[in-house]
Scaffold this active site. Structure first.
Site, PDB file in Angstrom:
ATOM      1  N   CYS A 167       0.681  -1.275  -0.042  1.00 36.94           N
ATOM      2  CA  CYS A 167       0.006  -0.115   0.082  1.00 36.94           C
ATOM      3  C   CYS A 167       0.921   1.351  -0.066  1.00 36.94           C
ATOM      4  CB  CYS A 167      -0.925   0.110   1.352  1.00 36.94           C
ATOM      5  SG  CYS A 167      -2.103  -1.157   1.259  1.00 36.94           S
ATOM      6  N   THR A 168       1.933   1.203   0.777  1.00 30.47           N
ATOM      7  CA  THR A 168       2.862   2.465   0.779  1.00 30.47           C
ATOM      8  C   THR A 168       3.387   2.871  -0.737  1.00 30.47           C
ATOM      9  OG1 THR A 168       3.405   1.911   3.204  1.00 30.47           O
ATOM     10  CG2 THR A 168       5.058   3.217   1.776  1.00 30.47           C
TER      11      THR A 168
END
Ligand code: BEZ
Length: 211
Positions: free
Chosen positions: A45-46
């Site tokens: 996600c980052t």
């Protein structure tokens, strides 16, 4: 029931990292991407949120607004954005919805309990200026999305919204396009003055009309 292409994108108001946002008002008369992330402070996600921050100029050029959602609360998002900016060498400027009560996640059927327990999968909804859903994608948590593909399909959607064409496999902006089956051979010269190539009666190419 899950949302289908052509359905109206359900409207909502939600707290985000950029204040309270109403989806339809936020999109105005432009295009939109609503995309979900399973969880804050997770590695894939980052990288995804950092990638989206970097392509903001490409999205702006296409008149596309972005709205991310995850089921973590606002203070978590705010801390995570600092990490994203630091590790991905960028600045997140688009809003991330805090959805701890899963209102948006449920409205858009982003929780697939047989795949992920209590978190959203990686959903993407592309929304047109008419507020209708133009594309949906669902990826598992383990596979980060390809945002080049999302830009590519936005180019296709915006082109085919304005011209009677479709785009072939692996098409990229600037490549030849397919003349829509509804266009008769007689109509081709006036509709596509740049010329055309008939490979089969049902497979007719023309240079991209808006280039
Ligand atoms: C990730 O973004 O890395 C991730 C999130 C949820 C489950 C697995 C991976």
């Amino acid at each position: 029931m899950s949302l289908r292409l052509g359905d109206e994108a359900p409207n909502f108001s939600a707290e985000t990292t950029e204040g309270k946002i109403n989806l339809h008002e936020y999109l105005g008369d432009g295009w939109g991407i609503l995309f979900s992330h399973p969880k804050d402070f997770t590695p894939v996600c980052t990288t995804e949120l950092g990638t989206v921050a970097k392509i903001m100029p490409d999205l702006k050029k296409r008149n596309v607004k972005v709205l991310a959602v995850s089921v973590d609360p606002l203070d978590s998002h705010i801390g995570w954005v600092k990490d994203i900016n630091e590790t991905q060498n960028t600045t997140v400027t688009y809003p991330i919805i805090a959805d701890p009560e899963k209102k948006v996640a449920n409205l858009y059927d982003m929780i697939h309990p047989n795949a992920l327990d209590n978190m959203t999968v990686r959903s993407v909804f592309i929304i047109g200026p008419d507020k209708k859903i133009k594309l949906t994608l669902t990826y598992p948590a383990s596979a980060g999305r390809n945002f080049d593909e999302i830009l590519r399909v936005i180019d296709s959607l915006q082109l085919t919204a304005n011209y009677s064409v479709a785009t072939p496999a692996n098409w990229k902006d600037g490549d030849d396009v397919i003349i829509a089956p509804a266009v008769t051979d007689d109509q081709i010269p006036s509709k596509f003055p740049k010329g055309h190539k008939m490979v089969k009666p049902y497979l007719r190419y023309t240079p991209q009309p808006n280039k």
